[in-house]
Write a protein that holds these residues in place. Sequence first.
Motif, mmCIF file in Angstrom:
data_model
loop_
_atom_site.group_PDB
_atom_site.id
_atom_site.type_symbol
_atom_site.label_atom_id
_atom_site.label_comp_id
_atom_site.label_asym_id
_atom_site.label_seq_id
_atom_site.Cartn_x
_atom_site.Cartn_y
_atom_site.Cartn_z
ATOM 1 N N VAL A 148 0.820 -1.207 0.000
ATOM 2 C CA VAL A 148 0.000 0.000 0.000
ATOM 3 C C VAL A 148 0.854 1.258 0.000
ATOM 4 N N ALA A 149 2.123 1.135 0.337
ATOM 5 C CA ALA A 149 3.036 2.270 0.308
ATOM 6 C C ALA A 149 3.690 2.441 -1.059
ATOM 7 N N ALA A 150 3.147 1.768 -2.081
ATOM 8 C CA ALA A 150 3.599 1.930 -3.469
ATOM 9 C C ALA A 150 5.048 1.508 -3.658
ATOM 10 N N ARG A 151 5.392 0.364 -3.093
ATOM 11 C CA ARG A 151 6.741 -0.164 -3.252
ATOM 12 C C ARG A 151 6.654 -1.610 -3.724
ATOM 13 N N LEU A 152 7.463 -1.935 -4.735
ATOM 14 C CA LEU A 152 7.605 -3.301 -5.224
ATOM 15 C C LEU A 152 8.964 -3.815 -4.769
ATOM 16 N N THR A 153 8.962 -4.951 -4.064
ATOM 17 C CA THR A 153 10.184 -5.486 -3.471
ATOM 18 C C THR A 153 10.425 -6.902 -3.972
ATOM 19 N N ALA A 154 11.687 -7.205 -4.264
ATOM 20 C CA ALA A 154 12.103 -8.556 -4.640
ATOM 21 C C ALA A 154 12.933 -9.138 -3.506
ATOM 22 N N LEU A 155 12.535 -10.315 -3.016
ATOM 23 C CA LEU A 155 13.221 -10.974 -1.910
ATOM 24 C C LEU A 155 13.828 -12.287 -2.379
ATOM 25 N N ASP A 156 14.966 -12.636 -1.789
ATOM 26 C CA ASP A 156 15.555 -13.948 -2.018
ATOM 27 C C ASP A 156 14.638 -14.991 -1.384
ATOM 28 N N ALA A 157 14.165 -15.934 -2.184
ATOM 29 C CA ALA A 157 13.204 -16.919 -1.687
ATOM 30 C C ALA A 157 13.787 -17.784 -0.582
ATOM 31 N N ARG A 158 15.116 -17.923 -0.535
ATOM 32 C CA ARG A 158 15.742 -18.781 0.479
ATOM 33 C C ARG A 158 15.974 -18.068 1.798
ATOM 34 N N THR A 159 16.216 -16.753 1.753
ATOM 35 C CA THR A 159 16.635 -16.044 2.967
ATOM 36 C C THR A 159 15.705 -14.910 3.378
ATOM 37 N N GLY A 160 14.904 -14.398 2.451
ATOM 38 C CA GLY A 160 14.062 -13.252 2.750
ATOM 39 C C GLY A 160 14.764 -11.919 2.639
ATOM 40 N N ARG A 161 16.025 -11.916 2.239
ATOM 41 C CA ARG A 161 16.745 -10.648 2.099
ATOM 42 C C ARG A 161 16.404 -10.001 0.758
ATOM 43 N N PRO A 162 16.299 -8.661 0.716
ATOM 44 C CA PRO A 162 16.053 -7.987 -0.563
ATOM 45 C C PRO A 162 17.155 -8.293 -1.571
ATOM 46 N N CYS A 163 16.765 -8.451 -2.829
ATOM 47 C CA CYS A 163 17.704 -8.737 -3.916
ATOM 48 C C CYS A 163 18.327 -7.427 -4.382
ATOM 49 N N GLU A 164 19.605 -7.235 -4.093
ATOM 50 C CA GLU A 164 20.279 -5.962 -4.346
ATOM 51 C C GLU A 164 20.240 -5.559 -5.813
ATOM 52 N N SER A 165 20.190 -6.524 -6.723
ATOM 53 C CA SER A 165 20.234 -6.205 -8.151
ATOM 54 C C SER A 165 18.914 -5.664 -8.676
ATOM 55 N N PHE A 166 17.865 -5.740 -7.881
ATOM 56 C CA PHE A 166 16.533 -5.325 -8.323
ATOM 57 C C PHE A 166 16.265 -3.897 -7.859
ATOM 58 N N GLY A 167 16.020 -2.993 -8.818
ATOM 59 C CA GLY A 167 15.719 -1.612 -8.460
ATOM 60 C C GLY A 167 16.822 -0.995 -7.633
ATOM 61 N N GLU A 168 16.443 -0.318 -6.563
ATOM 62 C CA GLU A 168 17.399 0.280 -5.641
ATOM 63 C C GLU A 168 17.472 -0.591 -4.394
ATOM 64 N N HIS A 169 18.481 -1.436 -4.349
ATOM 65 C CA HIS A 169 18.711 -2.327 -3.209
ATOM 66 C C HIS A 169 17.497 -3.208 -2.920
ATOM 67 N N GLY A 170 16.846 -3.665 -3.982
ATOM 68 C CA GLY A 170 15.743 -4.608 -3.828
ATOM 69 C C GLY A 170 14.364 -4.012 -3.960
ATOM 70 N N HIS A 171 14.269 -2.695 -4.157
ATOM 71 C CA HIS A 171 12.964 -2.041 -4.135
ATOM 72 C C HIS A 171 12.785 -1.126 -5.349
ATOM 73 N N VAL A 172 11.532 -0.996 -5.796
ATOM 74 C CA VAL A 172 11.160 -0.035 -6.831
ATOM 75 C C VAL A 172 10.069 0.860 -6.268
ATOM 76 N N ASP A 173 10.265 2.175 -6.371
ATOM 77 C CA ASP A 173 9.263 3.157 -5.959
ATOM 78 C C ASP A 173 8.253 3.300 -7.096
ATOM 79 N N LEU A 174 7.025 2.839 -6.872
ATOM 80 C CA LEU A 174 6.028 2.809 -7.938
ATOM 81 C C LEU A 174 5.405 4.168 -8.224
ATOM 82 N N THR A 175 5.690 5.173 -7.410
ATOM 83 C CA THR A 175 5.158 6.509 -7.703
ATOM 84 C C THR A 175 5.998 7.235 -8.748
#
Length: 761
Positions: A148-175
Motif C-alpha cells: 500500500v506504500a507503493a513499493r515493489l520489493t524482490a526478496l531472495d526466496a531462500r533467505t528473505g533478504r532484498p535482492c540488491e540487483s533489483f531496483g534500488e537495493h531490492g525495491h522499486v518506488d512505484l510513484t
Amino acid sequence: MAAAVSRGGALLALIAVRAAAQGPPAGSEWRAYGNDPGGSRFSPLARISVANVQQLRLAWVARTGDFMTDRGRFEATPLLVDGVLYVSTPLGSVVALDPATGAERWKYEGTVRFGYDDYGDFANRGVAAWRDGRGSGACAGRIFVATVAARLTALDARTGRPCESFGEHGHVDLTRGLRHQPEYHWEYGVTSPPLVVGDLVLVGSAVPDNHRVDAPEGVIRAFDVRSGAVRWRFDPIPRQPHDTGYETWIGPTAHNTGAANAWSIFSADPARDLVFIPVGSASPDFYGGERRGDNHFANSVVALRASTGRFVWAFQVVHHDLWDYDVPAQPVLFALRRGSDSIPAVAVATKMGHLFILDRRSGVPLFPVEERPVPTSDVPGEVASPTQPFPPSAFRLVPESLAAGDAFAVTDSMRAACRARIAALRYEGVFTPPSRRGTIIWPGNLGGMNWSGVSVDERRGIVIAPTNRLAMVVTLIPRDSLHAAHMAHPDLEFGRQAGTPYGMSRDHLGICTPPPWGTLTALDLSAGTVKWQVPLGAMPQLAQVPQSAAWGSFNLGGALLTASGLVFIAGTFDQHLRAFDVETGRELWSAALPAAGHALPMTYVAEGRQYVVVAAGGHDRLHTTMGDYVLAFTLAGPGAPVPDTTPGPLGGDYSGEMHIGDARFAMGLALRAAGDSFTASVSIDSVQIIGPVSARRSGRGVTVGFPLAYPAKRGCTATLTMTLQLWNGGRLLEGGGTFDGTCAERGHQDAAFVFRRRGRG
C-alpha cells in the motif's frame, strides 16, 4: 563396506538432487494466487474428499507478528513454491513457513509506515514467485511483494533478504514516472499480488476514486524481474488522438482524467503471450460530466500482449461508470466445452453480479450479451450512457430490483422505517444514476462477486460464485454545501470529487436490504443455468433471531475447488471455514476461525498429507474480529500434526511493539518466574512507567499491567493492560490489551502487542 555406504549415500544424494530439479508432483503446490496463472482456484488434489472431509482437523497455527486491532485487512492467499509456504501482510512483511508444521523459516519485516489512519484499502492479498532458469545462487528464486506504500520489493526466496540487483537495493518506488503524482501518501498503492509472466513482473495500483478528477492514473507496468527496469507500460485511458478509444472521452479535460486503475488480481495465458487486466472506474466514481462518453477502457477486462504490453482487445462491462462498478475480480481462464469443442474462455465477474464469459483470444462473448436501455441522469451536466450490457438471466447472480415493499427488518417498526427510507430515494434498476435526492445503488459497490471472484471446475463445467447483496445510497452534494453536509452527518463517507461541481456522500441500507445478504452459487456452463444457490454463512449479530441462518452473510474471500468435488470458502462474518459439495451445495463441514477469514483458501501436499490453509485477519471497515493467523487443516489420523497447546516457558527477555490507534511504540519486556506467577519489567519508547508492574499467569499466557505517563501529551496518564500468549514455537509473545485514562482517546483504546523472544531465531 564403508565405501559401499559412501557410494549409496552419493547415489541417494544424486537421486534427491534430480528429484528437486524435477520439482514436486503436479498439483501438489500452489504457485500463484489462483493456483494456476489463469486463476481457476482449482486444485487436482483429492485426498480430502466428500467422503472424509468431516474428519478434517486443525493441524497447525502460525501468526505473522503483524497484529493490529483496528486497521488493516489480512487478505493474503499463501503460495507454496519449492516446498516453502510464503504469506504477506498489510504492513508489507513476508513470512516463509514450513508447510507441514507452520514453523517460521524467515521473516522480512515490511516497510509500510505505520501510524496513518487513511490507507483507503489497508490490504495485502499475496505475493508472486519467480525462479531463474539460469542459475542457483542468491536470488535465483525471488518472491515479489507490492504494498500500500507503493513499493515493489524482490526478496531472495531462500533467505528473505532484498535482492540488491533489483531496483534500488531490492525495491522499486512505484510513484516514479506517474503522470499525476499522489497528493498524499495513500493516493497511490498496491493491494493485490504482482503477476509474474516469463521474466517480467506486472503490477497495477489502488487509487482512491473520489478525491479528485485528476487522480493518479491507473497505468499497468511490467518490470524486469532481475533488474527492476520498466519494460513496458499501458494506460487504460487513451491520452493521444491516435490512441484506441480516444473518441470515447469527451470534454476539455477528459483525457487528463485519473484512475481507471487495476487494483485486483491479474491473469495470464503464457502460451498465447496474453495477460488479462481487470480495470476499475475513472475518477471520480459518481459524477462523469467532465468525462462524457463511454470511457474506454475503464471498467473493462483488457487483454494485452504479455511480452510487450501491446493492446489486443477489451470488453467493457459498464459504459461511463457512475456507480463505482470496477471490474473487481481476477479474470478466470478456463476451457469451455461445447460438444467436442474446447474453447479458450475467460470469466469476468462484476460488482453488479453479472458474469460475462468471453473467448479469451478475441473478447467475443460466448453467451449472448444484450445492450439494454437504462435510466437517464437528472443531474445537470451529467450524460449517462443510454444502454448497458447485460448477460443472460442465469448469469446475473444477484437481484436487480428493489422497491419499498421489499424492505426487510427484524421488527415491524424497523421495517416501516426501512420502507420509508427506500421510498424517499431514487431507484429504477441496477444502473440508476446518482442524484442530489439520493440514489440506491443495488447490489452496491461491495456487491456481486467483488474481489472474491469466481472459481471454475473445467471437468464438471461448473462456475462457483460467492456473492454479496448490500444496497448503498449515494447522494451528490453541490460543492458549496459539502462542508455543512459533512458536519451534519459525520458518520457517513464523503468524497470531494474535486474538479467537478459536486461532492458525494455514501451510506448503506444495512439490513433494510432484503436477504440473503450473501450466497454461494453454482452455475452449470453446459446448460447455461443455475445449478444451485445457498445462503453463505450467517450474521452473528442476528443469531437469536429465528430463521437468521437462512439470511447468509456479507462476505469477501473467494472459493477453493478440488478435484474431489469440494468447495472450501471462508470470508463470512461468522468466522468459519466451510466445505460444500460442489454437486449439490450441501454444507459438509465447518471450523470456527479465531478471526474473520477474508481470504481465498489454498491447498497443497506436504510430507504425504493434503492441507487446506487460510489466512484469518479480519477487516477494519467490516468490523470483523482482527488477527494475524495462518491456519492449516488436514485429515485426522495416525501421524497427523496437531496444534501445540502445551504451556511453554514464558520467562525471558523480549523486544517488540505496541500498536495503538495511529501510533507505534517500541517496547521491551522481561518476565521472570516467581513461584506460580511472574515478575515483570517493561520499557516503552517516549513513555514513563510511573508505578509498579504487575504480572500474573493467564491460561497459556500472561497478563501484565502498569500505570504510565506520556510526556508528549502533557499531563496525561493511563493504565495499560496486556494479555499475551506464546506462539510460533515460543518465539512470539502476542496479544491484545487496553489503554485507559486521559492519554487514551475518549478515555479508552484497544491496543495490540507483539514481542519476539531475544536470542532465538
